[in-house]
Design an enzyme around this catalytic site. Structure first.
Site, PDB file in Angstrom:
ATOM      1  NE  ARG A 162     -24.750 -22.794  19.002  1.00 62.29           N
ATOM      2  CZ  ARG A 162     -25.976 -23.337  19.135  1.00 62.29           C
ATOM      3  NH1 ARG A 162     -26.403 -23.734  20.319  1.00 62.29           N
ATOM      4  NH2 ARG A 162     -26.750 -23.497  18.079  1.00 62.29           N
TER       5      ARG A 162
ATOM      6  CE  LYS B   2     -32.344 -26.383  25.954  1.00 58.72           C
ATOM      7  NZ  LYS B   2     -32.364 -25.037  25.352  1.00 58.72           N
TER       8      LYS B   2
ATOM      9  CB  CYS C  45     -36.096 -23.018  18.811  1.00 58.83           C
ATOM     10  SG  CYS C  45     -35.256 -22.572  17.270  1.00 58.83           S
TER      11      CYS C  45
ATOM     12  CG  MET D  89     -26.927 -27.595  20.259  1.00 64.34           C
ATOM     13  SD  MET D  89     -25.161 -27.430  20.668  1.00 64.34           S
ATOM     14  CE  MET D  89     -24.776 -29.117  21.178  1.00 64.34           C
TER      15      MET D  89
END
Length: 333
Positions: free
Chosen positions: A231, A136, A97, A15
């Protein structure tokens, strides 16, 4: 050096601006086994930047993986070799992303539209490192059909000898949604990831996206090789205390949060001794003690006092005591 079955069982997602080395060191006091990921760092930055600042890490962070951003196979290979020499346990390529800045550099989720190039990138990195190379990704972007897009990418990556896939089970919308909206608005499709695993049972596949607890993750990742939490793990770090006993059958490193904080103190002290600020570390600790008496006062002290240039461990001790001294009191803070 292939991935073992337990390597993907639980991980904390990369992150930006959050999973720096202080955050990773903090998370490690709650779990010996959780796989920790760096913030994404571009291949160009690894090659030309301050490597110790960008990809340096403490030995107690293992197992730890570095996430690279890029789309040039030669540059990614060079960066991967540098990261492997630093001692990382895994190289992960970001194909998920959706931010405009990342798209502008032609990496991240937009690479879902160039699966052959992603395969070349993985093959180039695999050719120069002995540690696992993983990807990812999303299940698709924009108007792509997730069935076709994910299968196409996965097949190309398997041919490139990818070691594992971590799939965020949502589409990414490259136009019209912000990165934050892309984490919540596109619907989750865990079944799509399960279908991929059923088709490619020999490839380790972990699930990412929308997992709110260890219990929810175990249910969502049934039939898969593991879960990646982002998160929720950052904002509720005490959740990591469950990882070792529930997923690995071993005791947590420390019996409770207070003991974990005491074990973490030497790291903070060393950071302060080196000239760092207390808030560099405590900013990652604001989510502790959620719902407990004194938690608001704990957060307030750290938010207002830890940012002072001369703040030391006494500030952290005072913040912790806001909770500790109220544990047995009937009144709320």
């Amino acid at each position: 050096m292939p991935l073992k079955a337990e390597d993907l069982r639980f991980s904390v997602a990369p992150m930006m601006d959050w999973t720096d080395r202080g955050c990773r060191a903090f998370h490690r006091v709650f779990s010996r086994h959780a796989r920790l990921y760096t913030e994404m760092v571009t291949a160009q930055a690894v090659i030309h930047g301050d490597r110790q600042r960008l990809i340096g890490f403490n030995a107690n962070e293992h197992p730890v993986a570095v996430q690279l951003g890029g789309s040039d196979p030669a540059l990614l290979a060079q960066a991967a070799r540098i990261c492997a020499d630093f001692g990382y346990d895994e190289i992960n390529l970001n194909v998920g992303c959706p931010s405009d800045r990342v798209q502008g550099g032609n990496f991240g989720a937009c690479l879902m539209q160039q699966p052959a190039l992603v395969g070349e990138c993985v093959a180039a990195m695999k050719a120069v490192v002995s540690i696992p190379v993983t990807v990812k990704c999303r299940i698709g972007v924009d108007d792509q059909d997730p069935e076709e897009a994910l299968d196409t990418l996965a097949d190309i990556l398997v041919a490139a000898n990818v070691d594992a896939l971590i799939v965020h089970a949502r589409k990414a919308w490259l136009k019209g949604l912000s990165p934050r909206e892309n984490r919540d608005i596109p619907p989750l499709d865990y079944n799509r990831v399960r279908r991929l695993k059923a088709r490619l049972p020999h490839i380790p596949i972990a699930l990412n996206g929308g997992i709110t607890s260890i219990t929810a993750g175990l249910e969502a990742s049934e039939g898969l090789d593991g879960m990646m939490l982002g998160r929720v793990a950052y904002h509720q770090p005490e959740l990591l205390h469950e990882v070792d006993p529930r997923l690995y059958g071993t005791p947590a490193p420390q019996p409770d949060t207070f003991a974990a904080l005491e074990a973490f103190e030497p790291y903070i002290a060393a950071h302060l001794e080196a000239g760092g600020r207390l808030s560099d570390i405590t900013r990652h600790m604001l989510g502790l003690f959620g719902g407990k008496r004194g938690s608001r006062l704990y957060r307030r002290r750290l938010a207002t006092e830890a940012v002072q240039r001369d703040a030391g461990l006494d500030v952290l001790h005072a913040a912790i005591d806001e909770v500790r001294t109220r544990l047995d009191r009937p009144e709320a803070a």
